[in-house]
Design a protein around this motif. Sequence first.
Motif, mmCIF file in Angstrom:
data_model
loop_
_atom_site.group_PDB
_atom_site.id
_atom_site.type_symbol
_atom_site.label_atom_id
_atom_site.label_comp_id
_atom_site.label_asym_id
_atom_site.label_seq_id
_atom_site.Cartn_x
_atom_site.Cartn_y
_atom_site.Cartn_z
ATOM 1 N N LEU A 176 -58.523 53.791 -16.059
ATOM 2 C CA LEU A 176 -58.400 54.315 -14.699
ATOM 3 C C LEU A 176 -57.336 53.629 -13.857
ATOM 4 O O LEU A 176 -57.105 54.046 -12.728
ATOM 5 N N HIS A 177 -56.722 52.588 -14.392
ATOM 6 C CA HIS A 177 -55.783 51.812 -13.576
ATOM 7 C C HIS A 177 -54.463 51.580 -14.300
ATOM 8 O O HIS A 177 -54.418 51.476 -15.516
ATOM 9 N N LEU A 178 -53.423 51.487 -13.511
ATOM 10 C CA LEU A 178 -52.133 51.014 -13.990
ATOM 11 C C LEU A 178 -51.906 49.687 -13.271
ATOM 12 O O LEU A 178 -51.813 49.648 -12.045
ATOM 13 N N PHE A 179 -51.859 48.623 -14.021
ATOM 14 C CA PHE A 179 -51.826 47.287 -13.437
ATOM 15 C C PHE A 179 -50.398 46.844 -13.179
ATOM 16 O O PHE A 179 -49.510 47.088 -13.984
ATOM 17 N N LYS A 180 -50.211 46.151 -12.047
ATOM 18 C CA LYS A 180 -48.886 45.632 -11.704
ATOM 19 C C LYS A 180 -48.625 44.297 -12.376
ATOM 20 O O LYS A 180 -47.535 44.043 -12.867
ATOM 21 N N THR A 181 -49.637 43.426 -12.361
ATOM 22 C CA THR A 181 -49.508 42.081 -12.932
ATOM 23 C C THR A 181 -50.807 41.726 -13.650
ATOM 24 O O THR A 181 -51.821 42.408 -13.493
ATOM 25 N N ILE A 182 -50.763 40.642 -14.391
ATOM 26 C CA ILE A 182 -51.973 40.125 -15.042
ATOM 27 C C ILE A 182 -53.010 39.761 -13.987
ATOM 28 O O ILE A 182 -54.205 40.023 -14.157
ATOM 29 N N GLU A 183 -52.571 39.168 -12.898
ATOM 30 C CA GLU A 183 -53.495 38.771 -11.831
ATOM 31 C C GLU A 183 -54.188 39.998 -11.228
ATOM 32 O O GLU A 183 -55.377 39.960 -10.930
ATOM 33 N N HIS A 184 -53.433 41.082 -11.057
ATOM 34 C CA HIS A 184 -53.998 42.327 -10.541
ATOM 35 C C HIS A 184 -55.051 42.865 -11.510
ATOM 36 O O HIS A 184 -56.152 43.260 -11.099
ATOM 37 N N ALA A 185 -54.740 42.862 -12.793
ATOM 38 C CA ALA A 185 -55.692 43.327 -13.810
ATOM 39 C C ALA A 185 -56.941 42.454 -13.818
ATOM 40 O O ALA A 185 -58.065 42.961 -13.892
ATOM 41 N N GLN A 186 -56.774 41.131 -13.726
ATOM 42 C CA GLN A 186 -57.919 40.214 -13.728
ATOM 43 C C GLN A 186 -58.792 40.431 -12.498
ATOM 44 O O GLN A 186 -60.020 40.430 -12.581
ATOM 45 N N SER A 187 -58.176 40.650 -11.356
ATOM 46 C CA SER A 187 -58.921 40.894 -10.126
ATOM 47 C C SER A 187 -59.767 42.164 -10.240
ATOM 48 O O SER A 187 -60.958 42.172 -9.888
ATOM 49 N N LEU A 188 -59.167 43.235 -10.736
ATOM 50 C CA LEU A 188 -59.913 44.480 -10.903
ATOM 51 C C LEU A 188 -61.001 44.339 -11.969
ATOM 52 O O LEU A 188 -62.082 44.922 -11.838
ATOM 53 N N ALA A 189 -60.744 43.560 -13.009
ATOM 54 C CA ALA A 189 -61.754 43.324 -14.052
ATOM 55 C C ALA A 189 -62.954 42.588 -13.475
ATOM 56 O O ALA A 189 -64.105 42.923 -13.770
ATOM 57 N N THR A 190 -62.705 41.590 -12.656
ATOM 58 C CA THR A 190 -63.791 40.817 -12.042
ATOM 59 C C THR A 190 -64.632 41.703 -11.131
ATOM 60 O O THR A 190 -65.867 41.639 -11.157
#
Length: 164
Positions: free
Chosen positions: A123-137
């Motif tokens: 459902l997401h297109l991530f900009k950075t690893i940090e963005h992906a980690q934040s959404l995962a959390t």
Amino acid sequence: MELNLRIKPKRRLKRDKPGALSDGRSIRTFNVIDDYNREGLCIDVDFSMPSKRVTRSLEQIIEWRGKPAAIRCDNGPEYISQVLIDWANKNKITLMYIQPGKPTQNAYVERFNRTVRHEWLALHLFKTIEHAQSLATKWLWTYNNERPNAAIRRMPPRYLLDAA
């Protein structure tokens, strides 16, 4: 008798790849769940998951939840490495490996991985690893506290801990 018929090899299933950043680079996730109550304990996101990263994540989970007697995992390179084996021996934790090619022996985490792919990664297109980690959390909190789980009487995993 048709003894000369060619036996067709089994076709491999095409697996979904982990998500990608907006620049096209692939990401990897390290997912940990509690077999008893299906609670998601960790989703770590990075470009690679070397065994040192895995042990660091497991140390954080142990600090938060306590030490498990055993950890079940597949035969990925990060799990069969000597680094993880030495860490498990030092902490007196049994590593239980599933048989190669038998993901049903690790069914709970395989089902969790599918849920992660369909409800978060796809459902997401991530900009950075940090963005992906934040959404995962954020997604993991929702999974544990709000999302009903059919395998545990349509309750979120956190409710089993509160009921115990």
